[in-house]
Design an enzyme around this catalytic site. Sequence first.
Site, PDB file in Angstrom:
ATOM      1  N   GLU A  42       0.848  -1.139  -0.218  1.00 44.75           N
ATOM      2  CA  GLU A  42      -0.118  -0.093   0.063  1.00 44.75           C
ATOM      3  C   GLU A  42       0.838   1.142  -0.035  1.00 44.75           C
ATOM      4  O   GLU A  42       1.910   1.456   0.730  1.00 44.75           O
ATOM      5  CB  GLU A  42      -0.904   0.049   1.281  1.00 44.75           C
ATOM      6  N   LYS A 111      -9.365   3.113  -1.861  1.00 43.59           N
ATOM      7  CA  LYS A 111      -9.482   2.295  -0.874  1.00 43.59           C
ATOM      8  C   LYS A 111     -11.005   2.562  -0.295  1.00 43.59           C
ATOM      9  O   LYS A 111     -11.241   3.869  -0.430  1.00 43.59           O
ATOM     10  CB  LYS A 111      -8.295   2.502   0.334  1.00 43.59           C
ATOM     11  N   CYS A 167      -5.488  -2.999   2.014  1.00 40.71           N
ATOM     12  CA  CYS A 167      -5.398  -3.226   3.511  1.00 40.71           C
ATOM     13  C   CYS A 167      -6.689  -3.262   4.126  1.00 40.71           C
ATOM     14  O   CYS A 167      -7.206  -4.527   4.200  1.00 40.71           O
ATOM     15  CB  CYS A 167      -4.405  -1.946   4.045  1.00 40.71           C
TER      16      CYS A 167
END
Length: 671
Positions: A42, A111, A167
Amino acid sequence: MIRTGVCTPLATVGDPAANTDAAIEAARHGDANGADLLLFPELNISAYAIDDLHLQDALIDATEAGIARLVEASADLRPVLCVGAALRRNGRLYNCALAIHRGRILGVVPKQFLPNYREYYEKRWFASGIGLAGLEIEVAGQTAPFGTDLIFAAQDLEDFVFHMEICEDFWAPTPPSSLAALAGALVLCNLSASNIVIGKSRERQLLCASQSARTVSAYLYSAAGPGESTTDLAWDGQGLIYELGEFLAGSQRFDLAPEAVYADIDLERLRLERMRFPTFNDAAVAAGHPETRFRRIGFRHDPAFDDVGLRRPVRRFPFVPNTPAKLEEDCYEAFNIQVEGLRKRIVSVGAKHLVIGVSGGLDSTHALIVAAKAMDRLGRPRSDILGFTLPGFATGDTTRSNAWTLMKTLGVTGEEIDITPAARQMLTDMGHPFAQGEPVYDITFENVQAGLRTDYLFRLANQRQGFVVGTGDLSEMALGWCTYGVGDQMSHYAVNTGVPKTLIQYLIRWSVKTSQFDEQTDEVLTAILDTEISPELVPADAEGGMQSTQDRIGPYELHDFFLHYVVRRGMRPSKIAFLAWHAWRDAKEGLWPIDFPEAGRNEYDLATIAKWLEIFLIRFFQTSQFKRSAIPNGPKVSAGGALSPRGDWRAPSDGTARPWIDELRGALPEV
């Protein structure tokens, strides 16, 4: 298959130029290693742990410049690159995953779930991508699809379909990758930073394993590693590759050097598994058919199809545990599944006795020790087990002696009935040449003996108020290596029918190793393991050589390998041959089951594998199904499958092996 790599380059805090150099170097390394897809951590272009620096235009500009250089460098590289960067759009900053391939930005995924608890403050810097779909973004001079509705599909390599999440998306109760899998993605990629605390490594592995199993996919995970800021946190650089819940590869954590781990993902396996798993399709329906909401971004992968070897573990014995951590649990479960199945049948029938033909071979030995444990569990004397040796024309002294010794050490009731006079009379009544002294040992000669043995056992069960415990195993059922009807194909309860020959061998070894019985029993069990597998229906030759099953139909260790990949995976024969060759070509490579004897560690070339595979295909698909269609009851033991028509396997008794034979010969013409 595709080769995937999980990269952990050395991070430089807040220096996109240095981080881009590290990404380019890793991409070139992956290209040299034949990778098709490379996953980075990330925000790897800027580094993750830079706090409010994320909101500095100078840094964001440098990040886009780095992306432009990476895109340019990718033009001559094979792998798709999944990289992380913070990007501006419409007055907001998004934590993004970019898919880059051969000079093109395929798409940008923001994200969705931003952690804002404990050590995390991502909502301070980033906007969530939740609900963003059908959009575009300008990056590094290119206009690319932008949104959480993207999956990526190679137009020239079937099943190469992947998705990216970032994540915390993975830790959410509803990971975006679940919907992406239902929309058709077979490879799920997680670009993660994920600082390390005690126990978190196990949590990541648990999530990767469960997500890949639940979504019938491969799951790739890359966590930030060396070079990230340790102001208040630490980083271990964990890279993981899982497929259908199985661990394929992992990085060396806390490594101070850049690292990449590779594994080959079997896309065909995943697709076939989804086809067999209607619950997966029902979940897609229940979710409103996600494939109608995702954009499928196509790209030409242009694979070279070079021979780059194989980077994935292939077990020689797919039915047998080969790691110490699984050994005790798997053997314990397999053995007790059989014991419990037989115990319940004894109670249900109300039988006073169990009747077993004890030959001194592997199968009857295993059935007998399972029966002994079942009686122990019931609190009944083992003498209620009636073991019968039924010697015929070719019964050897060794097996006969082992059979008697085993019955005595176990404390079962043993008897012997010589079937030779009855067999000779039947052959005489039939006018068979053997009755006139001719050495004719045809299938009639063999099956007269096999049939009489079963006939005696059934009538003995009638007489002694018991039932016949079958001894035939899964491998024999697959090959049809059993006498139909009045023969060893039939019993009142087939306790071994879900256990392949290779697992039976190992369960007996496990019984000895874990002292399931006394020392005397262990000694005879070991002697039986060392005995050549033979039906003992044909007399020894002039040199004293006994009839060998494996000389005639092939090695059971190969047939069990073929069986697993045909029944459980449904794979093409040529691919099965490819996997078998990688598993068996070198006895010194790969893992062997624990305590497997050195003398038994065989290896096979491709020609030998293809020869026995063709025999397996003919016997399995064309000549033996009618025997399986009438199989007695017996417990399923292995997730690899069973062959009962009431369970895992349904097939026509009038089938042909031609499509499988043609595929094998067409793909391996030189063999």
